[in-house]
Motif scaffolding. Structure first.
Motif, PDB file in Angstrom:
ATOM      1  N   PHE A  30       0.842  -1.195   0.000  1.00  0.00           N
ATOM      2  CA  PHE A  30       0.000   0.000   0.000  1.00  0.00           C
ATOM      3  C   PHE A  30       0.879   1.247   0.000  1.00  0.00           C
ATOM      4  O   PHE A  30       0.595   2.205  -0.717  1.00  0.00           O
ATOM      5  N   PHE A  37       7.063  15.105  -0.392  1.00  0.00           N
ATOM      6  CA  PHE A  37       7.833  14.577   0.737  1.00  0.00           C
ATOM      7  C   PHE A  37       7.148  13.324   1.287  1.00  0.00           C
ATOM      8  O   PHE A  37       7.792  12.305   1.536  1.00  0.00           O
ATOM      9  N   ILE A  38       5.850  13.420   1.456  1.00  0.00           N
ATOM     10  CA  ILE A  38       5.106  12.260   1.956  1.00  0.00           C
ATOM     11  C   ILE A  38       5.226  11.106   0.979  1.00  0.00           C
ATOM     12  O   ILE A  38       5.455   9.956   1.362  1.00  0.00           O
ATOM     13  N   LYS A  96       7.641  10.519  -1.093  1.00  0.00           N
ATOM     14  CA  LYS A  96       8.975   9.940  -1.008  1.00  0.00           C
ATOM     15  C   LYS A  96       9.139   9.122   0.258  1.00  0.00           C
ATOM     16  O   LYS A  96       9.772   8.070   0.268  1.00  0.00           O
ATOM     17  N   TRP A  97       8.588   9.628   1.330  1.00  0.00           N
ATOM     18  CA  TRP A  97       8.618   8.910   2.600  1.00  0.00           C
ATOM     19  C   TRP A  97       8.041   7.507   2.412  1.00  0.00           C
ATOM     20  O   TRP A  97       8.627   6.511   2.833  1.00  0.00           O
ATOM     21  N   MET A  98       6.891   7.436   1.743  1.00  0.00           N
ATOM     22  CA  MET A  98       6.220   6.144   1.604  1.00  0.00           C
ATOM     23  C   MET A  98       6.977   5.237   0.640  1.00  0.00           C
ATOM     24  O   MET A  98       7.107   4.034   0.880  1.00  0.00           O
ATOM     25  N   LEU A 114      10.157   5.321   0.115  1.00  0.00           N
ATOM     26  CA  LEU A 114      11.348   4.867   0.837  1.00  0.00           C
ATOM     27  C   LEU A 114      11.003   3.749   1.812  1.00  0.00           C
ATOM     28  O   LEU A 114      11.723   2.756   1.926  1.00  0.00           O
ATOM     29  N   THR A 115       9.894   3.928   2.529  1.00  0.00           N
ATOM     30  CA  THR A 115       9.453   2.879   3.444  1.00  0.00           C
ATOM     31  C   THR A 115       9.297   1.561   2.696  1.00  0.00           C
ATOM     32  O   THR A 115       9.748   0.511   3.155  1.00  0.00           O
ATOM     33  N   ILE A 170      12.604  -0.115   1.771  1.00  0.00           N
ATOM     34  CA  ILE A 170      13.310  -0.773   2.880  1.00  0.00           C
ATOM     35  C   ILE A 170      12.543  -2.021   3.319  1.00  0.00           C
ATOM     36  O   ILE A 170      13.128  -3.080   3.541  1.00  0.00           O
TER      37      ILE A 170
END
Lengths: 497, 497
Positions: free
Chosen positions: B331, B400-401, B403-405, B407-408, B411
């Motif tokens: 998701f 930003f959000i 990219k945050w997601m 990136l999550t 990983i």
């Protein structure tokens, strides 16, 4: 959702944030309105922070939580260490604003300057009150963005080059920080700061991953905290106007990095847990290298602001060093130095700005006899310089004393050697300018003072005020609500007795 | 007409025909009215989806496979809202851009502009609610025709050449897509996406060659590297509002079709190597587009190359959907990609409008000509800065959000190499945004005369930029909407998941 007490941190941010936005839209010539707004907001912020300190000590809780995205919240929360940083920033914001009004008199683009200045302070407050990592990252990056226009404010080739260096370092650091934080979230879920650390319960099984993440986080925060070899941007950024240098070096940017290291070690990993992962000794070694390296480089600088910049590189790492030594006393040393270094360094930068603005002096070699022409400025400079060396009863002594005691307590005797070496080096680069200013005869005829004061009162009063504060913070360190008092409060929370 | 679906399609198409017949003067105003009306219809549909779940609608009462089924889930609703919001603001902008004060030639441009503009809006809406392969083809085709005509509207050899390249690339792409659809129809015997998905789940495999044709065609339209060569000049030489919607919406529309088919319909047929290949092309696009953006001397070309780079990010979500085991990261990857589409739509729209304003005022868009922009066009500079923040993906922006997601997801799915790509892309975009912003901060002798800019143009780009920022400050609601009918569930990540 905002609880009743949550309005306090929100309004502490809003005082500067809203004023910043209004100022952007003010026409350039309306300097009276602009100055009034600035000073009013700065005063309001000090009052609000004072209320927060009073309430927190009484046991009140202030927390504002907003749904952000998925399971993440934006969280602003008042705790002891945030008050230390917020208290420092709010007082210095007022003084730096007064100074900047005097310094920038009749120069162009003042609306832009003060607008971004206010945004910087807002971001700093956000960093102080951030209650979890994602909120911290948000304001940390906002600070990067808002500082850039201040660094390049003059628009010269040199300023633009400095701005470029600044962005390369800080954006690189910011990207690494984002990766580190996201990575940490994937193994530990949303992380709220908790005194003594939260990871031991949440993710103790992944020790290697946690080590790498720690390195990434400290490495990225170390850019703003100017840990060697990530300090390169700081001396270059000296081309900015003096109030910006003061803001960068004492309040906002470098402290944001150091404060972030405090948060990561004490509020995310927990110093005992970090120590059990063998992470703190390398950090202490890097900090020590930085301390000595910065001082050595400072010795060689003739440009006053560059000498101060390398001194900052060195002094900041006292904070990191204190964080890296396990034990409450070293923690007190680190935290109180967060405030003390800020007050002393801002004094020195104000003085450097006064010399440059009034007499056109930029270099140490031009300082001969200047104290006769500008006694108040040089007195303030002397207090700041002696404080940096660590002479009692000035603030710097309190920091070094606690660091030394803490190191002994933790059996880090070699740290004493570092502290002594650094103090000698500090003396070596602060005594020559002080001596020259007071005891040598002037080489040139200085232009006479414009009025009864040696320079504009708006430049003089902030410098005198911060010098007085550096003195009082040391001399009255035992008084309730002094920086030392609050720092001890933090240490009690982080290392429960 | 009792359904928002009807309004979404009827309003713009009918408007396109009617404005064609109306006298030229009233056309822009009617266009504005109709885009606002479309926005209201999109809002209506979105609130239906929000309250009642995915909405379906059989056109004329005939169910599939005989009739045409329209369908909207959270994804469609968000993209419809984005489309009409961007086009409404661009319509406001075009009021000023094609205003009467402008030269006679642009006035004739404006006459042809409005009907094409509304056709473009109608075909975008139709595309986002289409639920069968052939309707998607028709919508894509209409979109191409309207888009090419709008590019050619600028006149002159450059625009015509760019338009011709765009036309040839897009027709080749349509042909490939249509061939793929024909093969799929041969295999499945139906065109409705839901029916095909059912059959695919039942064990019927889609022929590899058919999928290759479909995705290749769509990849060309979405400007996936190395099929992007048509994009930069087409987007850069169009009139400003056209550039804005082409980069913000039209490219995304093609990507939307890929996303729908890949995830909702052929999830079992696409293989992991194909997903890695799509990601690799996306990564190549990020690097290539960014490098080109660094080299270009014209503002609009920089912005256009940045579109190639930003579209690259979207393709990263396909490899991130693969990976071993169960987890919320699917998701995260999917929603992060979609959120990137939205945030980038607003930011890129703002950038192209701002670039158009500069071109309008200065008469050229060389980056070197942007000097002193902070003084001549402060509001445009601010829009530029904010949209730049969103392009780089700094907080607080929607990107930003996203990219945050992403990136999550990299990983958690243990595909760290995509994190390296995202990090490198961030720094490169920082570099090309920096070029533009630092140029704006460079003071210079002002040009002798700049053409006065209608206020509405400056504010339209500012509002778009602020929206991309707002998406980063308040993401909870968009994500709740996105979750309606989403192919992956948002499991709240507990400890260690």
């Amino acid at each position: 959702m905002i609880e009743t007490g949550g309005w306090l941190p929100v309004s502490i941010l809003a005082t500067s944030g809203l004023v910043g936005i209004v100022i952007f839209f003010l026409d350039e010539p309306r300097h009276r309105t602009r100055n009034f707004l600035n000073i009013f907001a700065a005063l309001a912020k000090i009052v609000l922070v004072a209320i927060a300190i009073g309430g927190y000590v009484e046991g009140e809780e202030y927390e504002a939580r907003f749904a952000f995205v998925l399971e993440f919240d934006l969280l602003l929360r008042v705790d002891a260490v945030s008050l230390l940083f917020a208290g420092l920033s709010s007082v210095l914001w007022l003084l730096t604003t007064i100074y900047a009004i005097g310094y920038l008199e009749d120069s162009p683009h003042r609306s832009r300057f003060f607008g971004f200045f206010s945004i910087c302070v807002t971001a700093t407050m956000g960093i102080a009150f951030a209650g979890n990592l994602i909120t911290f990252v948000l304001f940390y990056e906002l600070l990067t963005i808002a500082t850039y226009p201040l660094v390049v404010h003059r628009g010269s080739e040199e300023a633009l080059a400095a701005g470029r260096t600044y962005l390369i370092y800080t954006l690189g650091g910011g990207t690494a920080l984002l990766v580190g934080v996201v990575w940490l979230h994937t193994i530990a879920g949303p992380i709220e700061f908790g005194p003594g650390g939260v990871l031991e319960q949440a993710a103790s099984g992944n020790s290697w991953e946690l080590r790498v993440i720690f390195a990434v986080l400290i490495g990225s925060l170390g850019v703003k905290a100017a840990l060697v070899p990530l300090h390169g941007w700081l001396p270059v950024a000296m081309v900015a106007p003096a109030p910006v240098s003061a803001l960068l070096h004492a309040v906002a940017v470098v402290k944001a990095g150091a404060f972030g290291i405090v948060r990561v070690v004490h509020y995310v990993y927990g110093s005992d847990f970090a120590d059990s992962l063998n992470l703190l000794l390398p950090l202490a070694i890097i900090a020590s290298i930085t301390i000595v390296f910065g001082s050595l480089r400072a010795l060689a600088q003739d440009d006053i602001k560059r000498r101060l910049a390398f001194s900052t590189v060195s002094q900041l790492s006292y904070i990191t060093l204190g964080v890296a030594i396990v034990g409450p006393i070293a923690a007190v040393g680190a935290l109180v130095h967060l405030v003390h270094q800020g007050v002393m360094k801002v004094t020195l930068f104000f003085c450097a700005g006064n010399l440059a603005e009034t007499l056109g002096i930029h270099n140490v070699s031009e300082l001969d006899g200047v104290a006769r022409r500008m006694p108040v400025t040089m007195t303030a400079f002397t207090i700041g310089g002696l404080g940096m060396i660590g002479l009692p009863p000035i603030a710097g002594f309190i920091s070094k004393w606690h660091l030394g005691l803490g190191a002994m307590e933790a059996d880090f005797a070699w740290v004493i050697v570092i502290l002594a070496t650094s103090s000698l080096l500090n003396a070596a680069y602060f005594f020559p300018p002080i001596y020259a200013a007071w005891f040598k005869t002037p080489q040139v005829e200085y232009p006479p003072a414009p009025g009864r004061l040696e320079t504009s009162w708006m430049l003089l009063v902030p410098a005198a005020a911060t010098a007085l504060m550096s003195f009082l913070a040391g001399a009255l360190a035992g008084v309730p609500y002094s920086p030392l008092d609050i720092a001890e409060l933090v240490a009690e929370v982080v290392y429960p007795p | 007409m009792s359904s928002p679906f009807e309004w979404l399609i009827f309003l713009p198409f009918a408007g396109g025909v009617i404005t064609f017949l109306l006298p030229g003067k009233s056309r822009p105003w009617l266009a504005l009215l109709l885009t606002v009306g479309t926005f209201a219809a999109a809002w209506w549909l979105a609130s239906d989806v929000w309250r009642e779940g995915p909405q379906g609608y059989a056109l004329g009462g005939w169910e599939a496979p005989l009739g045409i089924n329209l369908y909207a889930d959270g994804l469609s609703a968000l993209l419809l809202l984005t489309t009409s919001a961007v086009m409404t603001l661009a319509s406001f902008y075009s009021l000023g851009y094609f205003s009467r004060e402008a030269e006679a030639s642009s006035w004739t441009e404006a006459r042809a502009f409005v009907p094409l503009w509304l056709f473009l809006l109608g075909s975008l809406n139709a595309l986002f609610v289409s639920r069968d392969l052939f309707n998607l083809y028709v919508a894509l085709e209409l979109l191409t025709i309207a888009g090419v005509a709008l590019v050619a509207l600028a006149g002159g050899a450059t625009a015509l050449r760019a338009g011709m390249r765009y036309l040839l690339a897009a027709f080749l792409a349509s042909l490939l897509y249509l061939m793929g659809v024909a093969l799929l129809y041969g295999e499945f015997g139906v065109l409705d996406l839901a029916l095909i998905a059912e059959a695919a789940e039942g064990g019927t495999r889609a022929p590899v060659i058919a999928l290759a044709f479909v995705f290749l065609g769509l990849g060309i339209k979405a400007a996936l590297f190395p099929f992007h060569a048509w994009l930069p000049h087409a987007h850069a030489s169009a009139p400003a509002p056209v550039s804005a919607v082409l980069s913000a919406l039209v490219v995304k529309a093609a990507f939307y079709v890929i996303l729908r088919l890949w995830v909702d319909v052929f999830a079992d047929s696409v293989t992991a190597p194909a997903a890695q290949a799509a990601g690799a092309l996306g990564a190549a696009g990020i690097l290539w587009g960014s490098f080109q953006a660094l080299r270009e001397q014209r503002l609009k070309l920089v912005v256009a190359h940045s579109t190639v780079a930003q579209v690259g990010y979207l393709f990263l979500l396909f490899p991130l959907l693969t990976g071993v085991g169960e987890g919320a990261w699917r998701f995260d990857a999917w929603a992060g990609g979609v959120y990137h589409m939205m945030s980038h739509a607003f930011a890129k729209g703002a950038l192209f409008l701002a670039a158009g304003t500069i071109l309008y005022a200065y008469g050229n868009d060389q980056i070197s000509a942007m000097r002193g922009l902070t003084r001549t066009l402060p509001i445009t500079t601010v829009s530029f800065g904010i949209a730049g923040i969103a392009l780089v993906g700094l907080p607080p922006s929607g990107s930003f959000i996203a990219k945050w997601m992403l990136l999550t997801a990299t990983i958690e799915s243990a595909q760290w190499w995509w994190a390296v790509v995202i990090g490198a892309g961030t720094l490169l975009s920082g570099a090309y945004v920096y070029r533009l912003v630092s140029a704006a901060f460079t003071p210079d002798t002002l040009p002798e005369s700049i053409r006065p800019v209608p206020r509405v143009m400056e504010y339209a780009s500012l509002i778009l930029a602020l929206t991309s920022l707002g998406l980063g400050l308040r993401a909870a609601e968009p994500f709740d909407l996105l979750e309606v009918g989403a192919p992956f569930s948002m499991i709240v990540a507990g400890v260690g998941t």
